[in-house]
Write an enzyme that holds these catalytic residues in place. Structure first.
Site, PDB file in Angstrom:
ATOM      1  N   ASP A  42      -1.736   3.969   8.770  1.00 18.60           N
ATOM      2  CA  ASP A  42      -1.559   2.707   7.960  1.00 18.60           C
ATOM      3  C   ASP A  42      -2.405   1.637   8.886  1.00 18.60           C
ATOM      4  O   ASP A  42      -2.282   1.426   9.756  1.00 18.60           O
ATOM      5  CB  ASP A  42      -0.246   2.031   7.611  1.00 18.60           C
ATOM      6  CG  ASP A  42       0.454   3.350   6.850  1.00 18.60           C
ATOM      7  OD1 ASP A  42      -0.096   4.032   5.936  1.00 18.60           O
ATOM      8  OD2 ASP A  42       1.490   3.156   6.876  1.00 18.60           O
ATOM      9  N   ASP A 100      -3.937   7.481   6.041  1.00 25.26           N
ATOM     10  CA  ASP A 100      -2.995   7.425   5.097  1.00 25.26           C
ATOM     11  C   ASP A 100      -3.246   6.008   4.390  1.00 25.26           C
ATOM     12  O   ASP A 100      -4.463   5.822   3.860  1.00 25.26           O
ATOM     13  CB  ASP A 100      -1.546   7.127   6.038  1.00 25.26           C
ATOM     14  CG  ASP A 100      -0.470   7.486   4.825  1.00 25.26           C
ATOM     15  OD1 ASP A 100      -0.737   7.625   3.549  1.00 25.26           O
ATOM     16  OD2 ASP A 100       0.675   7.383   5.387  1.00 25.26           O
ATOM     17  N   ASP A 129       0.258  -0.641   3.223  1.00 20.92           N
ATOM     18  CA  ASP A 129       1.776  -0.104   2.786  1.00 20.92           C
ATOM     19  C   ASP A 129       2.922  -0.959   3.172  1.00 20.92           C
ATOM     20  O   ASP A 129       2.934  -1.910   4.116  1.00 20.92           O
ATOM     21  CB  ASP A 129       2.174   1.103   3.667  1.00 20.92           C
ATOM     22  CG  ASP A 129       1.030   2.156   3.048  1.00 20.92           C
ATOM     23  OD1 ASP A 129       0.366   2.008   2.105  1.00 20.92           O
ATOM     24  OD2 ASP A 129       1.640   3.466   3.324  1.00 20.92           O
ATOM     25  N   ARG A 131      -3.610   4.865  -5.760  1.00 19.18           N
ATOM     26  CA  ARG A 131      -2.427   3.747  -5.291  1.00 19.18           C
ATOM     27  C   ARG A 131      -3.346   2.370  -4.888  1.00 19.18           C
ATOM     28  O   ARG A 131      -3.327   1.913  -3.694  1.00 19.18           O
ATOM     29  CB  ARG A 131      -1.854   4.312  -3.725  1.00 19.18           C
ATOM     30  CG  ARG A 131      -1.338   5.578  -3.919  1.00 19.18           C
ATOM     31  CD  ARG A 131      -0.485   5.864  -2.481  1.00 19.18           C
ATOM     32  NE  ARG A 131       0.218   7.056  -2.519  1.00 19.18           N
ATOM     33  CZ  ARG A 131       1.041   7.709  -1.556  1.00 19.18           C
ATOM     34  NH1 ARG A 131       0.966   7.250  -0.342  1.00 19.18           N
ATOM     35  NH2 ARG A 131       1.785   8.833  -1.830  1.00 19.18           N
TER      36      ARG A 131
END
Length: 516
Positions: free
Chosen positions: A158, A187, A191, A240
């Site tokens: 992340d 990733d 997040d 996302r």
């Protein structure tokens, strides 16, 4: 009188170096502007305001700054410049910190600002991790190519990650980017999980990644809430943007370009207020995807520009093609909405690191920079080899004739179309000294050379520039001065000439494009 601090290193127990603050005159603001959105609620987000200010050029120095405080809550602003990577980041120990060697660790602390200054701050393959912490500001930095597999790895892949009782975080004017998806080792870019609340992501660029970011790590992790996303640019992202599992999110005035699989994914009872965003050349930009656990949305004022939609199915519930609200969401703060039609322009001018920390006025225009982080290369940068403006244009067919064009701001009386009309007497000029102009086509076109020809009234005005693949945001060439620019042949629908420095308001008379 405000006192600015400078950085000094002293040797402590067992030879550990700690950063201490020394008084110096002429303070700079701890962070530029004030927190917006949900980060302004719950008591507000002020970061290190009121505390010492130190400088850091390595990850170790950032950790030393945290560890050198009187306590884990003593306010501090860390001004960062240069490249922060694994080679200059080590774990530092102390009573006021809990750091790690493989990431920038903001754990069990509060009242911290990290802001990029000078020529810029880049966290290269090194993620920023916020855990069990509160009142954090991250501003004007680039975080790129953070991996969870391959080498080196950092932060679970992340770029910026938050988890485990995090409150009041404002991430502003940052660039978060990867170079692929999960199969390439990356990733999420942004997040949040395990009880994270009152967060705002504003004026950010998120690009070239399989995953933009999530709120909630699983269908049972629904205790994360009160997140605002505004004036961000999502570009070349698979999915996302964000993924929401439970909680409430406010998503407004964002520019979404090239969302390849899905966009805002509201599921597991999440509620998203989605207003005045601009979605372009994208698929399934809003809905519940990859699950039958429904989420909800309130929509208003959004523009869909070449957006395609999947058919509804067992685990696919797209909100379009006719967007309709399925819930209502109220927010506890005031905010100003740009009309969606001008969002691409406003976001191009304001989003990302090293853009002068410009913001929207809420009326389709932008403010001037509030602080002077450098946006042009330092004086030591070697001059570009681009030929001068008097160099004749390349031979062959000028592909700009008959194409389309757009850009960032434009000065009164100028037009985007004037750069492709074959005339040196008409021109486009940005509203300030920096901006971008693009040539675009309806289908992929191979380009390997462009010619930037200045109007006679501003010859020599153009300083530093970047040529960008407008489809992906990839940098094709950098340099300075107008003239003919050659780069590796690239198939694209849009090529952008971005002026990042100029001696006066530039005037681009012609933006010519050639296949060879």
């Amino acid at each position: 009188m405000r006192v600015r601090t400078a950085t000094a290193l002293v040797t402590g127990v067992a030879g550990a170096a700690f950063v201490v603050a020394l008084a110096a005159p002429n303070a700079e603001a701890a962070a530029v502007g004030t927190a917006t959105g949900y980060a302004s609620a719950n008591g507000g987000t002020t970061g290190g305001n009121g505390g010492a200010t130190v400088r850091a050029t390595t990850g170790t120095q950032i950790h030393q700054a945290l560890c050198g405080r009187a306590s884990s809550s003593t306010p501090i602003t860390i001004e960062v410049s240069g490249t922060i990577n694994h080679g200059n980041t080590t774990k530092v120990s102390g009573d006021s910190c809990n750091t790690a060697a493989d990431k920038i660790e903001l754990k069990e602390i509060s009242n911290v600002t990290i802001i990029g200054v000078g020529g810029g701050a880049t966290f290269d393959q090194l993620g920023i991790h916020i855990r069990d912490s509160s009142n954090i500001i991250i501003q004007n930095v680039t975080v790129k190519n953070v991996k969870k597999s391959g080498s080196p790895t950092s932060n679970g892949g992340d770029a910026i990650g938050m988890e485990s009782t995090v409150r009041n975080v404002w991430v502003d004017h940052v660039t978060l980017e990867a170079s692929g998806g999960e199969s390439e080792g990356f990733d999420g870019l942004f997040d949040m999980k395990d009880d994270t609340e009152y967060v705002t992501l504003s004026y950010a660029i998120l690009r070239n990644s399989g995953r933009g970011g999530l709120i909630g790590s699983s269908e049972s992790d629904t205790g994360n809430s009160f997140i605002t996303f505004h004036h961000n640019r999502y570009e070349n992202i698979d999915s996302r943007t964000p993924l929401l599992r439970g909680g409430i999110a406010h998503i407004y005035n964002n520019y979404y370009y090239s969302l390849n699989e899905s966009g805002i994914n509201s599921r597991a009872g999440a509620k998203a207020k989605v207003e005045n965003n601009y979605f372009e050349d994208s698929k399934d930009v809003l809905g519940t995807f990859y699950t039958d656990a429904a989420g909800y949305w309130q929509v208003a004022g959004n523009i869909l520009d070449n957006v395609t939609w999947s058919s509804p199915g067992e685990d696919t519930n797209p909100a379009g093609p006719n967007l309709t609200s399925t819930t209502s969401v109220s927010v506890p703060y005031s905010y100003r909405l740009d009309n969606a039609s001008c969002v691409p322009d406003v976001v191009r001018q304001t989003a990302g690191a090293n853009t002068g920390i410009r913001t929207s006025t809420g009326s389709c225009s932008t403010t001037n920079p509030t602080t002077p982080p450098a946006t042009t290369p330092p004086a030591t940068t070697p001059p570009a080899t681009t030929p001068p403006a008097t160099t004749p244009p390349p031979s062959g067919t000028n592909l700009s004739i008959g194409a389309g064009s757009d850009g960032s701001s434009k000065a009164s009386g100028t037009s985007y179309g004037d750069v492709r009309d074959g005339s040196l007497s008409t021109y486009w000029s940005p509203s300030g000294t920096t901006g971008s102009i693009s040539i675009k086509w309806g289908s992929a076109t191979t380009v390997s050379r462009i010619a930037i020809r200045e109007h006679s009234g501003a010859t020599g005005a153009i300083g530093a520039w970047r040529v960008l693949n407008g489809d992906t945001g990839a940098v094709l060439k950098t340099g300075s001065g107008a003239g003919t620019i050659t780069f590796t042949a690239t198939s694209l629908k849009k090529v952008t000439f971005e002026i990042t420095g100029a001696s006066t308001a530039p005037r681009v008379a012609e933006f010519e494009t050639y296949a060879a």
